[in-house]
Motif scaffolding. Sequence first.
Motif, PDB file in Angstrom:
ATOM      1  N   GLY A 166      20.319  76.574   7.436  1.00  0.00           N
ATOM      2  CA  GLY A 166      21.438  75.937   8.239  1.00  0.00           C
ATOM      3  C   GLY A 166      22.027  76.814   9.167  1.00  0.00           C
ATOM      4  O   GLY A 166      22.403  77.943   9.050  1.00  0.00           O
TER       5      GLY A 166
ATOM      6  N   ALA B 115      25.012  70.183   2.852  1.00  0.00           N
ATOM      7  CA  ALA B 115      24.364  70.533   1.435  1.00  0.00           C
ATOM      8  C   ALA B 115      25.466  70.208   0.554  1.00  0.00           C
ATOM      9  O   ALA B 115      24.914  69.872  -0.791  1.00  0.00           O
TER      10      ALA B 115
ATOM     11  N   TRP C 138      25.822  72.011   8.428  1.00  0.00           N
ATOM     12  CA  TRP C 138      24.860  71.937   7.444  1.00  0.00           C
ATOM     13  C   TRP C 138      25.098  72.315   5.864  1.00  0.00           C
ATOM     14  O   TRP C 138      24.730  71.883   5.104  1.00  0.00           O
TER      15      TRP C 138
ATOM     16  N   PRO D 277      16.989  69.265  -1.750  1.00  0.00           N
ATOM     17  CA  PRO D 277      17.219  69.981  -0.425  1.00  0.00           C
ATOM     18  C   PRO D 277      18.271  71.021  -0.497  1.00  0.00           C
ATOM     19  O   PRO D 277      18.416  72.008   0.765  1.00  0.00           O
ATOM     20  N   VAL D 278      19.196  71.191  -1.319  1.00  0.00           N
ATOM     21  CA  VAL D 278      20.425  72.046  -1.062  1.00  0.00           C
ATOM     22  C   VAL D 278      19.986  73.320  -0.937  1.00  0.00           C
ATOM     23  O   VAL D 278      20.276  73.972   0.313  1.00  0.00           O
TER      24      VAL D 278
ATOM     25  N   MET E  26      18.922  73.998   2.857  1.00  0.00           N
ATOM     26  CA  MET E  26      19.849  73.707   3.750  1.00  0.00           C
ATOM     27  C   MET E  26      20.697  74.760   3.786  1.00  0.00           C
ATOM     28  O   MET E  26      21.328  75.362   4.803  1.00  0.00           O
TER      29      MET E  26
END
Length: 416
Positions: free
Chosen positions: A103, A112, A108, A95-96, A99
């Motif tokens: 974000g 991350a 966010w 997910p990094v 995000m």
Amino acid sequence: MKTTAPPVLGLRHNLAQFILLVAVNALVGGTLGQERTVLPLLATREFHLDLYTSALTYILAFGVSKAAMNYFAGTLSDRLGRKPVLVAGWLVAIPVPLMLIVGPQWGWIVAANVLLGISQGLTWSTTVVMKMDLVGPRQRGLAMGFNEAAGYLGVAVTALATGWIAAQYGLRPGPFLLGAAYIALGLGLSVLTVRETHHHARLEAAQHVSARATAHGGLTTGEVFRLTSFTDRSLSSVSQAGMVNNLNDGLAWGLFPVLFASAGLSLGQIGVLAAVYPAVWGAGQLVTGAASDRYGRKWLIAGGMVVQAVALGMVAAGHGFGIWLAAAVLLGAGTAMVYPTLLAAIGDVAHPAWRARSVGIYRLWRDGGFAVGALLSGVLADLYGLPTAIAAVAVLTALSGVVVAVRMRGTDHAAA
């Protein structure tokens, strides 16, 4: 019925897997490198964070989560095996990039970096341990040199590439798409081609002949923590030096781009400076890791900390691209002297039965330096300005080198 060949220690016998793990760690480094040029500028230009302490919260979050996960990575890899921990690290990273791209609030970005720290703690720690497993005691410094060279050349190449992408297409989303590609490739290689190495560590433990280490072969995790952190002169010296090393790396990551931008440097020039330091660091480890096998660990570590201190002093006192480029080269050289040598020194002293835990504890302290560096340098920069903050960290780095010179025992590959 097909039988599995018994494990054999040594680089030559395990060359294919070793090279594969080098490539995997280059991708691990690249995943971190997606942030090195872009994120400090994102904090000031898009999120308008005025205080350095606030802007560095993402490094604080990264350092705390990575340090904690380093500790657990060693224990988990002893209990579950190395490969499952490596794969889990890549899964956490998925997910990094998204995000970082979407974000809408600074929270966010911080979140991350919590995930990125967990991922880096699992993946990087495991590639370190797996290479130690494969090569055995005689080429440990060489192995760590290749491992850390691959990782930090990955950081450097990606910092340079993301600086160019950001200059052409903006701070988001382009630079972070590169990170997403690294994660996909790293996960695929780890699942499909990396093989378990825990049985190599068991073989080395069975062959281990050091009376001192064999006497400590059955230590609990608490006992390993005390030895690595405080009571063993070599292990504790290595742990404090690692912490200070990453303290000044956190400073370089979070504040150098801001300093360079405030002096009027272009985004392209900032990208070059952000890349040169880890590039020299990465390439230099190909030499320094092997040199520590031949000449010993102690004085490479002590000397490297002093070289880093001189480089930080040049950044604090200097002004302009030329002097900062020279300082970046010197900072990379000093870090190259230290980084693989610290890991090899842990491997010298730690018994194979608890080496993964000792490496994890050392990396707990080392990467805790990111958090300490973010807090210390941020507070000092807010109170006294960027040059003073950098100068203070330079003094602390020099003192760390003195501690190594006074306290650490001389070690080499035979001094387990």
